[in-house]
Design a protein around this motif. Structure first.
Motif, PDB file in Angstrom:
ATOM      1  N   LEU A   1       1.030  -1.247   0.011  1.00 37.97           N
ATOM      2  CA  LEU A   1       0.020  -0.062   0.063  1.00 37.97           C
ATOM      3  C   LEU A   1       1.000   1.210  -0.076  1.00 37.97           C
ATOM      4  N   GLN A   2       0.699   2.082  -0.875  1.00 39.75           N
ATOM      5  CA  GLN A   2       1.508   3.360  -0.911  1.00 39.75           C
ATOM      6  C   GLN A   2       0.363   4.665  -0.788  1.00 39.75           C
ATOM      7  N   ASN A   3       0.833   5.345   0.277  1.00 41.10           N
ATOM      8  CA  ASN A   3       0.130   6.598   0.410  1.00 41.10           C
ATOM      9  C   ASN A   3       1.080   7.806   0.585  1.00 41.10           C
ATOM     10  N   GLY A   4       1.388   8.575  -0.390  1.00 44.00           N
ATOM     11  CA  GLY A   4       2.247   9.699  -0.301  1.00 44.00           C
ATOM     12  C   GLY A   4       3.722   9.110  -0.211  1.00 44.00           C
ATOM     13  N   ASN A   5       4.343   9.331   0.746  1.00 43.22           N
ATOM     14  CA  ASN A   5       5.659   8.927   1.071  1.00 43.22           C
ATOM     15  C   ASN A   5       5.773   7.868   2.117  1.00 43.22           C
ATOM     16  N   LYS A   6       4.527   7.183   2.100  1.00 40.70           N
ATOM     17  CA  LYS A   6       4.947   5.823   3.326  1.00 40.70           C
ATOM     18  C   LYS A   6       4.277   4.835   2.423  1.00 40.70           C
ATOM     19  N   PHE A   7       4.990   3.732   2.723  1.00 37.60           N
ATOM     20  CA  PHE A   7       4.432   2.384   1.953  1.00 37.60           C
ATOM     21  C   PHE A   7       4.306   1.310   3.280  1.00 37.60           C
ATOM     22  N   CYS A   8       3.187   0.278   2.868  1.00 39.46           N
ATOM     23  CA  CYS A   8       2.920  -0.599   3.998  1.00 39.46           C
ATOM     24  C   CYS A   8       2.862  -1.909   3.233  1.00 39.46           C
ATOM     25  N   LEU A   9       3.847  -2.838   3.609  1.00 43.08           N
ATOM     26  CA  LEU A   9       3.914  -4.216   3.127  1.00 43.08           C
ATOM     27  C   LEU A   9       3.180  -5.095   3.810  1.00 43.08           C
ATOM     28  N   LEU A  10       1.920  -5.737   3.437  1.00 40.57           N
ATOM     29  CA  LEU A  10       1.239  -6.636   4.293  1.00 40.57           C
ATOM     30  C   LEU A  10       1.156  -7.802   3.705  1.00 40.57           C
ATOM     31  N   LYS A  11       0.972  -8.901   4.736  1.00 48.07           N
ATOM     32  CA  LYS A  11       0.272 -10.157   4.129  1.00 48.07           C
ATOM     33  C   LYS A  11      -1.165 -10.085   4.334  1.00 48.07           C
ATOM     34  N   TYR A  12      -1.919 -10.068   3.302  1.00 46.86           N
ATOM     35  CA  TYR A  12      -3.302  -9.857   3.264  1.00 46.86           C
ATOM     36  C   TYR A  12      -3.910 -10.752   4.011  1.00 46.86           C
ATOM     37  N   GLU A  13      -5.010 -10.284   4.769  1.00 47.37           N
ATOM     38  CA  GLU A  13      -6.231 -11.444   5.390  1.00 47.37           C
ATOM     39  C   GLU A  13      -7.552 -11.278   5.327  1.00 47.37           C
ATOM     40  N   GLY A  14      -7.793  -9.946   5.033  1.00 50.68           N
ATOM     41  CA  GLY A  14      -9.262  -9.301   4.780  1.00 50.68           C
ATOM     42  C   GLY A  14      -9.493  -7.960   4.878  1.00 50.68           C
ATOM     43  N   HIS A  15     -10.634  -7.656   4.559  1.00 56.06           N
ATOM     44  CA  HIS A  15     -10.955  -6.230   4.585  1.00 56.06           C
ATOM     45  C   HIS A  15     -12.394  -5.993   4.778  1.00 56.06           C
ATOM     46  N   ASP A  16     -12.752  -4.600   5.238  1.00 60.73           N
ATOM     47  CA  ASP A  16     -14.290  -4.200   5.497  1.00 60.73           C
ATOM     48  C   ASP A  16     -14.309  -2.945   5.588  1.00 60.73           C
ATOM     49  N   PHE A  17     -15.414  -2.227   5.679  1.00 66.19           N
ATOM     50  CA  PHE A  17     -15.546  -0.821   5.709  1.00 66.19           C
ATOM     51  C   PHE A  17     -16.657  -0.482   6.951  1.00 66.19           C
ATOM     52  N   GLU A  18     -16.568   0.920   7.194  1.00 66.64           N
ATOM     53  CA  GLU A  18     -17.482   1.245   8.510  1.00 66.64           C
ATOM     54  C   GLU A  18     -17.741   2.818   8.212  1.00 66.64           C
ATOM     55  N   VAL A  19     -18.467   3.201   8.976  1.00 67.76           N
ATOM     56  CA  VAL A  19     -18.993   4.777   8.972  1.00 67.76           C
ATOM     57  C   VAL A  19     -18.672   4.951  10.610  1.00 67.76           C
ATOM     58  N   LEU A  20     -18.054   6.224  10.784  1.00 66.70           N
ATOM     59  CA  LEU A  20     -17.624   6.673  12.029  1.00 66.70           C
ATOM     60  C   LEU A  20     -17.658   8.041  12.013  1.00 66.70           C
ATOM     61  N   ASP A  21     -18.035   8.401  13.439  1.00 70.66           N
ATOM     62  CA  ASP A  21     -18.316   9.780  13.563  1.00 70.66           C
ATOM     63  C   ASP A  21     -16.665  10.469  13.893  1.00 70.66           C
ATOM     64  N   CYS A  22     -16.763  11.834  13.859  1.00 71.40           N
ATOM     65  CA  CYS A  22     -15.590  12.499  13.658  1.00 71.40           C
ATOM     66  C   CYS A  22     -14.757  12.278  15.062  1.00 71.40           C
ATOM     67  N   ASN A  23     -15.248  12.000  16.228  1.00 74.36           N
ATOM     68  CA  ASN A  23     -14.547  11.735  17.346  1.00 74.36           C
ATOM     69  C   ASN A  23     -14.152  10.408  17.570  1.00 74.36           C
ATOM     70  N   SER A  24     -14.389   9.521  16.561  1.00 72.76           N
ATOM     71  CA  SER A  24     -14.139   8.031  16.900  1.00 72.76           C
ATOM     72  C   SER A  24     -12.835   7.582  16.077  1.00 72.76           C
ATOM     73  N   HIS A  25     -11.998   7.053  16.531  1.00 73.32           N
ATOM     74  CA  HIS A  25     -10.554   6.609  15.510  1.00 73.32           C
ATOM     75  C   HIS A  25     -10.428   5.276  15.841  1.00 73.32           C
ATOM     76  N   ARG A  26     -10.370   4.414  14.878  1.00 73.28           N
ATOM     77  CA  ARG A  26      -9.895   3.032  15.279  1.00 73.28           C
ATOM     78  C   ARG A  26      -8.317   2.878  15.500  1.00 73.28           C
ATOM     79  N   VAL A  27      -8.199   2.360  16.885  1.00 76.92           N
ATOM     80  CA  VAL A  27      -6.751   1.819  17.226  1.00 76.92           C
ATOM     81  C   VAL A  27      -6.107   0.662  16.559  1.00 76.92           C
ATOM     82  N   ASN A  28      -7.214  -0.501  16.521  1.00 82.76           N
ATOM     83  CA  ASN A  28      -6.651  -1.706  15.869  1.00 82.76           C
ATOM     84  C   ASN A  28      -8.186  -2.371  15.522  1.00 82.76           C
ATOM     85  N   ARG A  29      -7.963  -3.637  15.148  1.00 84.79           N
ATOM     86  CA  ARG A  29      -8.985  -4.380  14.712  1.00 84.79           C
ATOM     87  C   ARG A  29     -10.306  -4.444  15.764  1.00 84.79           C
ATOM     88  N   ASN A  30      -9.664  -4.435  17.062  1.00 84.07           N
ATOM     89  CA  ASN A  30     -10.680  -4.728  18.222  1.00 84.07           C
ATOM     90  C   ASN A  30     -11.032  -3.371  19.089  1.00 84.07           C
TER      91      ASN A  30
END
Length: 358
Positions: free
Chosen positions: A30-59
């Motif tokens: 994954l490339q986002n500007g000057n940052k790259f993330c190399l992953l072993k893909y496991e899965g993906h999903d999506f969600e709607v968050l309010d502006c005060n909520s930030h996901r730290v990890n999947r849990n």
């Protein structure tokens, strides 16, 4: 679900699936500007968050300051301005079993490898209070081992690619070891013995002088920070630097501390004593933890100034370079030389970590 929400999520879903289908052994970059993330893909999903909520990890999530807790009119005004711009966030989440990050360090012009998580969370679009949806810059997903290798060869050095990236892509452990104490009794008074030795070496050096602390598996580059009485300025378990430090250290994926890694994994039910046990697996391959040379510009709360036993503490650049050639990071000797040549001393002036950097 409103149509625009459905479209945002459907486009993200289709894009991830199309790239994953092209991936070999589920490696994705994954490339986002000057940052790259190399992953072993496991899965993906999506969600709607309010502006005060930030996901730290999947849990878990964290919440930032909200309007109801604002203490002044000025705080409420700033929160309302933010909510007018971003009331809801449409987020895409990509989950991995293993992850390596590479982020550009502008001062030294290299991508610093690190690992602090397994997942990547992407803001796909934001929605304001009046319903206006603003698409965000999309992240690029690169798939196919040959394409990934070509891209990573451009941002890493040859030895690093062969000894770290190639094994990661092939799901194979590296030959690196985490820092260790050579003297089995050293750990009992590690911090105090190390600080005593450190203070003795730097006693005659001036504030802002170059200091090198190193062993085969770990090296710290510092600009000596002294307090008013001429002693090294300490901040709890950290040693501070008059200029942002630079470290090289062999670490586990997820930046799991070697002290936690040495704990026995808890296999019972219910709660456990986390001082004695760890509750998670350490990412690796073939039942061997994946260890890699990590580089960074500040200490992590899991590691004090040094997690291994130093071979050398010196302010002499020639001694430092000679020792650095014996470490796992010898390919980056130019960084040591440049750090020593370009130290910029930061005084007490509201810089990021208070009096000095650590």
């Amino acid at each position: 679900m409103k149509n625009y929400q459905k479209d945002v999520f459907q486009n993200f879903d289709n894009y991830v699936k199309s790239q994953v289908e092209r991936s070999q052994r589920r490696n994705i970059l994954l490339q986002n500007g000057n940052k790259f993330c190399l992953l072993k893909y496991e899965g993906h999903d999506f969600e709607v968050l309010d502006c005060n909520s930030h996901r730290v990890n999947r849990n878990s999530y964290v919440s930032t300051f909200n309007w109801f807790l604002a203490r002044t009119k000025e705080e409420r005004r700033k929160i309302e301005e933010r909510q007018n711009r971003e009331w809801k966030r449409y987020q895409g989440n990509i989950y991995g079993t293993h992850c390596l990050d590479f982020e550009m360090d502008e001062e030294f012009g290299i991508y610093l490898p690190s690992s602090s998580r397994r997942d990547v969370f992407i803001t796909l679009a934001t929605e304001s209070v009046d319903g206006k949806v603003t698409p965000m810059q999309s992240i690029e997903i690169i798939a196919g081992d040959q394409i990934i290798s070509a891209r990573l060869r451009e941002i890493t050095r040859p030895k690093y690619f062969d000894s770290v990236i190639s094994p990661f892509l092939d799901s194979w452990p590296t030959a690196y070891q985490v820092p260790r104490w050579k003297n089995r009794w050293f750990f009992k008074t590690n911090r105090w013995k190390l600080l005593e030795k450190y203070e003795k070496v730097v006693k005659e050096l001036d504030h802002g002088a170059f200091v090198y602390v190193g062993c085969k598996e770990e090296v710290y580059l510092l600009a000596l920070a002294k307090d008013n009485d001429g002693k090294p300025y300490m901040q709890g378990t950290y040693t501070t630097s008059a200029s942002p430090p630079f470290y090289f250290s062999n670490n586990y994926l997820d930046f799991i501390s070697r002290f936690n890694a040495e704990k026995t994994k808890f296999k019972g039910n219910g709660s456990c004593n986390v001082v004695r046990y760890r509750t998670y697996d350490i990412p690796g391959f073939n039942d061997i933890s994946f260890v890699f040379p990590q580089m960074g510009r500040s200490q992590d709360c899991k590691n004090t100034i040094f997690t291994g036993e130093p071979d050398i503490i010196t302010g002499d650049i020639d001694e430092a370079l000679a020792h650095f050639e014996t470490t796992d990071f010898s390919e980056f000797s130019d960084i040591v030389k440049k750090y020593e040549e370009t130290i910029l001393i930061h005084l007490s002036s509201g810089k990021p970590n208070g009096r000095y950097y650590y």
